[in-house]
Design an enzyme around this catalytic site. Sequence first.
Site, PDB file in Angstrom:
ATOM      1  N   ASP A  26     -28.279  19.061  38.476  1.00  0.00           N
ATOM      2  CA  ASP A  26     -29.299  18.821  38.388  1.00  0.00           C
ATOM      3  C   ASP A  26     -30.295  19.778  38.834  1.00  0.00           C
ATOM      4  O   ASP A  26     -30.066  19.962  40.270  1.00  0.00           O
ATOM      5  CB  ASP A  26     -29.453  17.625  38.347  1.00  0.00           C
ATOM      6  CG  ASP A  26     -30.930  17.436  37.326  1.00  0.00           C
ATOM      7  OD1 ASP A  26     -30.979  18.564  35.725  1.00  0.00           O
ATOM      8  OD2 ASP A  26     -31.786  16.611  37.301  1.00  0.00           O
ATOM      9  N   HIS A  43     -28.729  28.539  36.252  1.00  0.00           N
ATOM     10  CA  HIS A  43     -27.387  27.868  35.658  1.00  0.00           C
ATOM     11  C   HIS A  43     -26.656  29.280  36.621  1.00  0.00           C
ATOM     12  O   HIS A  43     -25.251  28.976  37.053  1.00  0.00           O
ATOM     13  CB  HIS A  43     -27.157  28.250  35.030  1.00  0.00           C
ATOM     14  CG  HIS A  43     -28.095  27.255  33.309  1.00  0.00           C
ATOM     15  ND1 HIS A  43     -27.894  26.145  34.313  1.00  0.00           N
ATOM     16  CD2 HIS A  43     -28.798  27.613  32.434  1.00  0.00           C
ATOM     17  CE1 HIS A  43     -28.974  25.203  32.890  1.00  0.00           C
ATOM     18  NE2 HIS A  43     -28.946  25.937  32.537  1.00  0.00           N
ATOM     19  N   LEU A 137      -6.165  19.463  45.006  1.00  0.00           N
ATOM     20  CA  LEU A 137      -7.606  19.381  44.633  1.00  0.00           C
ATOM     21  C   LEU A 137      -7.598  18.635  42.792  1.00  0.00           C
ATOM     22  O   LEU A 137      -7.501  19.824  42.451  1.00  0.00           O
ATOM     23  CB  LEU A 137      -9.132  19.319  45.197  1.00  0.00           C
ATOM     24  CG  LEU A 137     -10.334  19.155  44.628  1.00  0.00           C
ATOM     25  CD1 LEU A 137     -10.700  18.060  44.969  1.00  0.00           C
ATOM     26  CD2 LEU A 137     -10.877  20.083  44.662  1.00  0.00           C
TER      27      LEU A 137
HETATM   28  C1  FPP Z   1     -28.551  20.993  35.220  1.00  0.00           C
HETATM   29  O1  FPP Z   1     -29.752  21.772  35.209  1.00  0.00           O
HETATM   30  C2  FPP Z   1     -27.249  21.690  34.562  1.00  0.00           C
HETATM   31  C3  FPP Z   1     -26.864  22.149  33.574  1.00  0.00           C
HETATM   32  C4  FPP Z   1     -27.128  21.632  32.142  1.00  0.00           C
HETATM   33  C5  FPP Z   1     -25.760  22.939  34.222  1.00  0.00           C
HETATM   34  C6  FPP Z   1     -24.278  22.697  34.732  1.00  0.00           C
HETATM   35  C7  FPP Z   1     -23.756  24.812  34.747  1.00  0.00           C
HETATM   36  C8  FPP Z   1     -24.270  24.887  36.001  1.00  0.00           C
HETATM   37  C9  FPP Z   1     -23.895  24.475  37.162  1.00  0.00           C
HETATM   38  C10 FPP Z   1     -23.026  26.293  36.262  1.00  0.00           C
HETATM   39  C11 FPP Z   1     -21.886  26.757  35.374  1.00  0.00           C
HETATM   40  C12 FPP Z   1     -20.615  25.599  35.722  1.00  0.00           C
HETATM   41  C13 FPP Z   1     -19.428  25.483  35.699  1.00  0.00           C
HETATM   42  C14 FPP Z   1     -18.577  24.353  35.907  1.00  0.00           C
HETATM   43  C15 FPP Z   1     -18.573  26.575  35.085  1.00  0.00           C
HETATM   44  P1  FPP Z   1     -31.573  22.109  34.485  1.00  0.00           P
HETATM   45  O2  FPP Z   1     -31.101  22.291  33.364  1.00  0.00           O
HETATM   46  O3  FPP Z   1     -31.569  20.341  33.770  1.00  0.00           O
HETATM   47  O4  FPP Z   1     -31.745  21.891  35.544  1.00  0.00           O
HETATM   48  P2  FPP Z   1     -33.109  21.343  35.866  1.00  0.00           P
HETATM   49  O5  FPP Z   1     -33.413  19.876  35.675  1.00  0.00           O
HETATM   50  O6  FPP Z   1     -34.105  21.340  37.054  1.00  0.00           O
HETATM   51  O7  FPP Z   1     -34.646  22.136  34.400  1.00  0.00           O
END
Ligand code: FPP
Length: 254
Positions: A26, A43, A137
């Site tokens: 997050d 992201h 893994l």
């Molecule tokens: C949460 O941060 C993150 C996500 C919902 C997306 C996670 C995706 C990645 C880490 C990139 C790609 C991953 C793979 C495995 C290919 P948020 O957007 O909720 O952040 P915020 O709370 O600051 O708004």
Amino acid sequence: MISSENQHKQKALPLPSPRHVAIIMDGNGRWAKNRGKLRIFGHQAGFRSVRRAVSLAISYRFDALTLYAFSSENWKRPTQEVSSLMELFIQALDNEVKSLNKYNVRLRIIGDISRFGERLQECIRHSEALTYNNNGLALNIAANYGGRWDIIQGVRHLASQVQDGILLPYQITEDALCRVVCMNELSPVDLVIRTGGEHRLSNFLLWQIAYAELFFTDVLWPDFDEAVFEGALNAFAQRERRFGGTRTNDTHAV
Ligand code: FPP
């Protein structure tokens, strides 16, 4: 590329160390906002952290690493963000799967992938098939995943066995449900890490983490690095896991 071979030399860890770590990644959006950039920039940076975390998990010789990439609730985000994330998943799989295979990683996507576009579904099937026989893994990416969905799909499976006369209602036990939820063949989740400062589980692996240790950090996911990971592993090593029993040295417990 996940990382160079040299970086995968086994790293010494504080003991006991977890065998299966799950991470709620997050804070990408806030990381981008802090830099005056669009959320997708966060992201993309988050994806670089994914690569780092996978390389470290290989070096730590974990059995499994499970990452929450897209929850069943994330469809509520703006269409532009959702489609950019889908594109990022496709690129990530396309670019990384060969290197995951080289490092003997078995990749699995957990979640209801039927809602994804055909191109992403095809990429998932190809990546899972390529790495199917690997025994290093186990890397699980939770995508369109929800802990409640997971329990419901397991219950449906058992209910249909009851309907077919294969199972009797009294045989619906904890063990029976354990056998039909996602990741049933892997070692149990020992440690859940959540970055980004929130102290909640957000519908992640509800059944599987009944006895997992929880570690929360304010660090935003794109800043997650070796020092933060080792902080979580040090905290884990300090915990006394009792699984509902008493302290090991508490001989006078009634
Ligand atoms: C949460 O941060 C993150 C996500 C919902 C997306 C996670 C995706 C990645 C880490 C990139 C790609 C991953 C793979 C495995 C290919 P948020 O957007 O909720 O952040 P915020 O709370 O600051 O708004």
